[in-house]
Write an enzyme that holds these catalytic residues in place. Structure first.
Site, PDB file in Angstrom:
ATOM      1  N   GLU A   1      -5.275   1.045   9.796  1.00  0.00           N
ATOM      2  CA  GLU A   1      -6.279   2.002   9.310  1.00  0.00           C
ATOM      3  C   GLU A   1      -6.149   3.318  10.075  1.00  0.00           C
ATOM      4  O   GLU A   1      -6.166   4.406   9.484  1.00  0.00           O
ATOM      5  CB  GLU A   1      -7.697   1.424   9.480  1.00  0.00           C
ATOM      6  CG  GLU A   1      -7.982   0.188   8.623  1.00  0.00           C
ATOM      7  CD  GLU A   1      -7.547  -1.131   9.261  1.00  0.00           C
ATOM      8  OE1 GLU A   1      -6.854  -1.092  10.319  1.00  0.00           O
ATOM      9  OE2 GLU A   1      -7.879  -2.197   8.722  1.00  0.00           O
TER      10      GLU A   1
ATOM     11  N   ASP B   1      -8.776  -4.679  -0.966  1.00  0.00           N
ATOM     12  CA  ASP B   1      -8.084  -5.971  -0.868  1.00  0.00           C
ATOM     13  C   ASP B   1      -8.632  -6.946  -1.908  1.00  0.00           C
ATOM     14  O   ASP B   1      -9.776  -6.838  -2.339  1.00  0.00           O
ATOM     15  CB  ASP B   1      -8.254  -6.555   0.538  1.00  0.00           C
ATOM     16  CG  ASP B   1      -7.422  -5.795   1.564  1.00  0.00           C
ATOM     17  OD1 ASP B   1      -6.614  -4.939   1.166  1.00  0.00           O
ATOM     18  OD2 ASP B   1      -7.584  -6.069   2.776  1.00  0.00           O
TER      19      ASP B   1
ATOM     20  N   ARG C   1       0.846  -1.205   0.000  1.00  0.00           N
ATOM     21  CA  ARG C   1       0.000   0.000   0.000  1.00  0.00           C
ATOM     22  C   ARG C   1       0.878   1.251   0.000  1.00  0.00           C
ATOM     23  O   ARG C   1       0.537   2.249  -0.652  1.00  0.00           O
ATOM     24  CB  ARG C   1      -0.955  -0.007   1.201  1.00  0.00           C
ATOM     25  CG  ARG C   1      -1.980  -1.138   1.134  1.00  0.00           C
ATOM     26  CD  ARG C   1      -3.045  -1.011   2.211  1.00  0.00           C
ATOM     27  NE  ARG C   1      -3.872  -2.218   2.266  1.00  0.00           N
ATOM     28  CZ  ARG C   1      -3.791  -3.145   3.214  1.00  0.00           C
ATOM     29  NH1 ARG C   1      -2.941  -3.005   4.229  1.00  0.00           N
ATOM     30  NH2 ARG C   1      -4.569  -4.209   3.172  1.00  0.00           N
TER      31      ARG C   1
ATOM     32  N   ASP D   1      -9.515 -10.045  -1.900  1.00  0.00           N
ATOM     33  CA  ASP D   1     -10.457 -11.136  -1.607  1.00  0.00           C
ATOM     34  C   ASP D   1     -11.813 -10.656  -1.096  1.00  0.00           C
ATOM     35  O   ASP D   1     -12.701 -11.472  -0.836  1.00  0.00           O
ATOM     36  CB  ASP D   1      -9.838 -12.120  -0.610  1.00  0.00           C
ATOM     37  CG  ASP D   1      -9.432 -11.457   0.696  1.00  0.00           C
ATOM     38  OD1 ASP D   1      -9.299 -10.206   0.726  1.00  0.00           O
ATOM     39  OD2 ASP D   1      -9.255 -12.174   1.696  1.00  0.00           O
TER      40      ASP D   1
HETATM   41  C1  UGA Z   1      -7.660  -7.852   7.363  1.00  0.00           C
HETATM   42  C2  UGA Z   1      -7.915  -6.461   6.757  1.00  0.00           C
HETATM   43  O1  UGA Z   1      -9.160  -6.453   6.064  1.00  0.00           O
HETATM   44  C3  UGA Z   1      -6.779  -6.117   5.795  1.00  0.00           C
HETATM   45  O2  UGA Z   1      -7.023  -4.879   5.158  1.00  0.00           O
HETATM   46  C4  UGA Z   1      -5.473  -6.089   6.575  1.00  0.00           C
HETATM   47  O3  UGA Z   1      -4.383  -5.814   5.714  1.00  0.00           O
HETATM   48  C5  UGA Z   1      -5.271  -7.469   7.198  1.00  0.00           C
HETATM   49  O4  UGA Z   1      -6.392  -7.853   8.007  1.00  0.00           O
HETATM   50  C6  UGA Z   1      -4.020  -7.533   8.065  1.00  0.00           C
HETATM   51  O5  UGA Z   1      -3.968  -8.416   8.916  1.00  0.00           O
HETATM   52  O6  UGA Z   1      -3.116  -6.743   7.878  1.00  0.00           O
HETATM   53  P1  UGA Z   1      -7.460 -10.252   6.032  1.00  0.00           P
HETATM   54  O7  UGA Z   1      -8.563 -10.823   5.199  1.00  0.00           O
HETATM   55  O8  UGA Z   1      -7.125 -10.916   7.314  1.00  0.00           O
HETATM   56  O9  UGA Z   1      -7.779  -8.715   6.244  1.00  0.00           O
HETATM   57  O10 UGA Z   1      -6.094 -10.122   5.177  1.00  0.00           O
HETATM   58  P2  UGA Z   1      -5.782 -10.586   3.677  1.00  0.00           P
HETATM   59  O11 UGA Z   1      -6.961 -10.350   2.796  1.00  0.00           O
HETATM   60  O12 UGA Z   1      -5.212 -11.940   3.719  1.00  0.00           O
HETATM   61  O13 UGA Z   1      -4.615  -9.544   3.275  1.00  0.00           O
HETATM   62  C7  UGA Z   1      -4.884  -8.185   2.996  1.00  0.00           C
HETATM   63  C8  UGA Z   1      -4.318  -7.819   1.614  1.00  0.00           C
HETATM   64  O14 UGA Z   1      -2.896  -7.998   1.639  1.00  0.00           O
HETATM   65  C9  UGA Z   1      -4.870  -8.710   0.489  1.00  0.00           C
HETATM   66  O15 UGA Z   1      -5.126  -7.922  -0.655  1.00  0.00           O
HETATM   67  C10 UGA Z   1      -3.743  -9.709   0.256  1.00  0.00           C
HETATM   68  O16 UGA Z   1      -3.655 -10.192  -1.082  1.00  0.00           O
HETATM   69  C11 UGA Z   1      -2.499  -8.908   0.624  1.00  0.00           C
HETATM   70  N1  UGA Z   1      -1.384  -9.732   1.163  1.00  0.00           N
HETATM   71  C12 UGA Z   1      -1.616 -10.683   2.098  1.00  0.00           C
HETATM   72  C13 UGA Z   1      -0.102  -9.531   0.692  1.00  0.00           C
HETATM   73  O17 UGA Z   1       0.131  -8.658  -0.166  1.00  0.00           O
HETATM   74  N2  UGA Z   1       0.929 -10.303   1.194  1.00  0.00           N
HETATM   75  C14 UGA Z   1       0.715 -11.285   2.117  1.00  0.00           C
HETATM   76  O18 UGA Z   1       1.696 -11.969   2.537  1.00  0.00           O
HETATM   77  C15 UGA Z   1      -0.589 -11.470   2.584  1.00  0.00           C
HETATM   78 MN    MN Z   2      -8.997 -10.307   3.174  1.00  0.00          MN
END
Ligand code: UGA
Ligand code: MN
Length: 251
Positions: free
Chosen positions: A196, A109, A85, A111
Site C-alpha cells: 500500500e 479484493d 494489480r 473476499d
Molecule cells: C491482505 C491485504 O488485504 C491484501 O490486499 C494483500 O494483497 C494481502 O494481504 C497480501 O498478503 O498481499 P489477505 O486477505 O491476506 O489480504 O489476502 P487475500 O485476500 O488472500 O489476497 C489478496 C487478493 O489477491 C485477493 O483478491 C486474492 O484473490 C488475490 N490473490 C491471492 C491472487 O490473485 N493470487 C494468489 O495466489 C492469492
Molecule cells: Mn483477503
C-alpha cells in the site's frame, strides 16, 4: 466519476462464491468499471462465464504470479496480487483517456465485504481518500486518525515500519494520478506489508493529501473478511452414499 475497481483473483474452491458476492455488490453501484485480473496463465472458463452473467462493465484480464513469488506453505508470506494489480494499472493507462474520463481507482479484493455506500464516499476523491476497515489484523478495525477534519496519523497494531500503515481496502485515489506518475506500481522487492505504501509513495502522496471519508472515519463501510477454505473431507463418503448422482457440477 467512474470507479475503476481492481480485483486480483485466483482459482480455488471458494472463488465462484466470492466473485458472485462481489459482482452482485457492484451491480448495486452506478458507474463502476470492474477490472478483474485472474492469477493464471490463461483466462478460465469459470471466470469468463461469471463475467458474462454479471452485467457489470468489466475488463477481464489475466496475469500470472511469477513462480518465484508464489507462496509456499510454511515459508515467508509473499505479497499477493502484485502482478495482477499492476496489469490492471497498465490496462487503465492504455485504455482510459485522462482528458475524457473522471474517475477513481480502488483495489477491491475478492473476499472483502463492501457496503455500497463506500463507493459513493470514494467517488469524488480529489487526490486520495481514506477510511477505516473493519475486522482486520486481529482487532475490530484499523483507521486513519482524524483531528479537525484532517488525517493526522493511523490507528493500527503491527507494522510501524510502513510509511502508510493501512490496508489495500482503506483508500482510493483519483485516476489522474496514474497519468501524472507513469511509473507508480506495486513491487515484489519491498518489505512485507508495504504494498500500500509502495503505490502511494509512487503516486507521490502525502498525509496532507488524505481526505478522510465515512463521516470523518467514524463509520465502518468495508470489512476485511476472509472466506474460510472448505475441506472436502466428506466428499468421498458422499459419493459412496449417492453412487448415481453426478457430482461433477461447477461449485
Ligand atoms: C491482505 C491485504 O488485504 C491484501 O490486499 C494483500 O494483497 C494481502 O494481504 C497480501 O498478503 O498481499 P489477505 O486477505 O491476506 O489480504 O489476502 P487475500 O485476500 O488472500 O489476497 C489478496 C487478493 O489477491 C485477493 O483478491 C486474492 O484473490 C488475490 N490473490 C491471492 C491472487 O490473485 N493470487 C494468489 O495466489 C492469492
Ligand atoms: Mn483477503
Amino acid at each position: 466519476p467512474t470507479i475503476f475497481a481492481i480485483t486480483p483473483t485466483y482459482s480455488r474452491l471458494e472463488q465462484k462464491a466470492d466473485l458472485t458476492r462481489l459482482c452482485q455488490t457492484f451491480r448495486l453501484v452506478e458507474n463502476v468499471h470492474w477490472i478483474l485480473v485472474e492469477d493464471s496463465i490463461n483466462k478460465t472458463a469459470l471466470v469468463k462465464r461469471l463475467v458474462t452473467n454479471c452485467k457489470v462493465p468489466c475488463a477481464h484480464l489475466n496475469a500470472v504470479t511469477p513462480s518465484t513469488f508464489k507462496n509456499v506453505p510454511g515459508k515467508r508470506k509473499l505479497p499477493r496480487g502484485v502482478a495482477q494489480r499492476n496489469a490492471a494499472l497498465t490496462w487503465i493507462r492504455d485504455h482510459v483517456d485522462p482528458k475524457e474520463v473522471q474517475g477513481v481507482v480502488y483495489f477491491a479484493d475478492d473476499d472483502n465485504t463492501y457496503d455500497v455506500r463506500i463507493f459513493e464516499e470514494m467517488r469524488y476523491t480529489k487526490v486520495v481518500s481514506v477510511w477505516p476497515v473493519g475486522l482486520i489484523a486481529g482487532g475490530k478495525f484499523e483507521s486513519p486518525m482524524v483531528k479537525d477534519g484532517k488525517v493526522v496519523g493511523w490507528i493500527f497494531y503491527v507494522g510501524a515500519h510502513r510509511r502508510f500503515p493501512i490496508d489495500m481496502a482503506s483508500f482510493a485515489f483519483n485516476v489522474q494520478l496514474l497519468f501524472s506518475h507513469l511509473k507508480a506500481e506495486f513491487k515484489y522487492t519491498v518489505p512485507s506489508g508495504t504494498q500500500e505504501s509502495t503505490i502511494l509513495e509512487g503516486l507521490n502522496v502525502t498525509m496532507s493529501d488524505m481526505e478522510p471519508k465515512a463521516n470523518n472515519c467514524t463509520e465502518i463501510l468495508v470489512w476485511h473478511t476472509r472466506t474460510q477454505s472448505t475441506s472436502l473431507i466428506n466428499q468421498p463418503k458422499l459419493q459412496e452414499k449417492f453412487k448415481t448422482v453426478n457430482f461433477d457440477l461447477e461449485v
